[in-house]
Design an enzyme around this catalytic site. Structure first.
Site, PDB file in Angstrom:
ATOM      1  CE  LYS A  54      33.502  38.825  37.326  1.00 57.05           C
ATOM      2  NZ  LYS A  54      32.624  37.744  37.806  1.00 57.05           N
ATOM      3  CB  SER A 301      37.486  43.580  42.041  1.00 56.71           C
ATOM      4  OG  SER A 301      36.353  44.436  42.102  1.00 56.71           O
TER       5      SER A 301
END
Length: 311
Positions: A54, A301
């Site tokens: 992110k 991730s």
């Protein structure tokens, strides 16, 4: 509306890359994880600044958009808030972050540690989003959407840019899906050059339901990965990319996600939060069955979890 394509992802990367780590890849024999695959390439985004991919989208928003004195505001299940808080700290920008009560303590501590103004309230991401939108309208801050913003998609697409250079011979990439910013960006980068498979928890099938319906629709939003993969529905901007470039979405159980977390730790000492372990879970549970000799990449991730107990 800005087009999200390889050229614009490359241009965004030139702007944000000095603020990022080029996260490593780890190549494993499938037997290391107990799966019938000759070779697996893990893209370890948990080693990115702030502990997840992110950070790429956060810097893209803060560097590619004009920001007012009121700064930025973001809603997040956790990782996006951590990333925006980190980018804002590094760039000297005011940041207000809204997260729901399902946000993990590890992520709450990080947001506070980076100096952002944090509000915890509501049961789900959708509640935090509504609160952030009200704040933006009232205070004039720029909203940094976790997935439904062109700059966010461009930033997340740089995961694909790096992976393509690090492992140029992949046939397939398995990507976790929440709101779709990561898979939308990666699919836009590869533009059909590899097979893109989305992986979602059974308890939060946002893209799965959207593809069934032919448009983003509300879906269930629960399970152990709810702080990262349960936004209720995918983004409007990523959906045309997914419909054109994502081959399919597979669903995995919470039990398989837990098993994948433990397997990654036991076999490779890779820390993965629940949402980040879904790609490995898909192989362990058989939700995705590779062809013989298929070269598989998996995006791991994020690593913002307190699950590992060091003794």
């Amino acid at each position: 509306m800005m087009t999200v394509d390889p050229a614009r992802i490359q241009a965004a990367y030139h702007v944000i890359r000095r603020h990022l780590r080029v996260t490593p890849v780890l190549t494993l024999d499938g037997a290391d994880l107990g799966v019938s695959v000759d070779r697996l390439v893990l893209k370890l985004e948990g080693l990115q600044h702030a502990g997840a991919f992110k950070t790429r989208g956060a810097f893209a928003n803060l560097l590619l958009r004009t920001l007012p004195p009121a700064g930025v505001v973001a809603a997040s299940g956790g990782n996006h808030g951590v990333a925006v808080a980190y980018a804002a700290m590094r760039l000297g920008v005011r940041a207000k972050i809204f997260v729901p009560t399902v946000c993990s303590p590890a992520k709450i501590d990080k947001i506070r540690g980076y100096g952002a103004d944090l509000v915890v309230g509501g049961d789900l991401y959708a509640d935090a989003l509504a609160a952030s939108e009200a704040w933006a309208a009232r205070e004039g801050a720029v909203p940094v959407h976790a997935f439904d913003q062109p700059e966010t998609l461009l930033g997340q697409g740089t995961v694909g840019l790096e992976l393509a250079a690090q492992a140029p011979d992949l046939d397939t990439v398995l990507v976790p899906v929440g709101g779709g910013g990561l898979i939308g960006g990666i699919a836009a980068w590869y533009a059909g050059r590899v097979r893109i498979i989305g992986v979602e928890p059974e308890a939060a099938p946002t893209l799965f339901r959207a593809l069934e319906a032919g448009r983003p629709v509300d879906a269930e939003a629960g399970g152990i990965a709810a702080d990262s993969l349960a936004p209720r529905r995918v983004g409007e901007l990523m959906f045309p990319i997914a419909r054109a470039r994502v081959e399919r979405v597979v669903l995995v159980s919470d039990a398989a996600i837990r098993r994948a977390q433990q397997t990654l730790w036991d076999a490779a000492r890779v820390v993965a939060e629940p949402g980040a372990a879904t790609g490995v879970a898909a192989l362990l549970e058989g939700a995705y069955a590779p062809a013989r000799g298929e070269r598989i990449g998996i995006v791991v991730s994020g690593a913002n979890t307190t699950a590992v107990d060091f003794r």
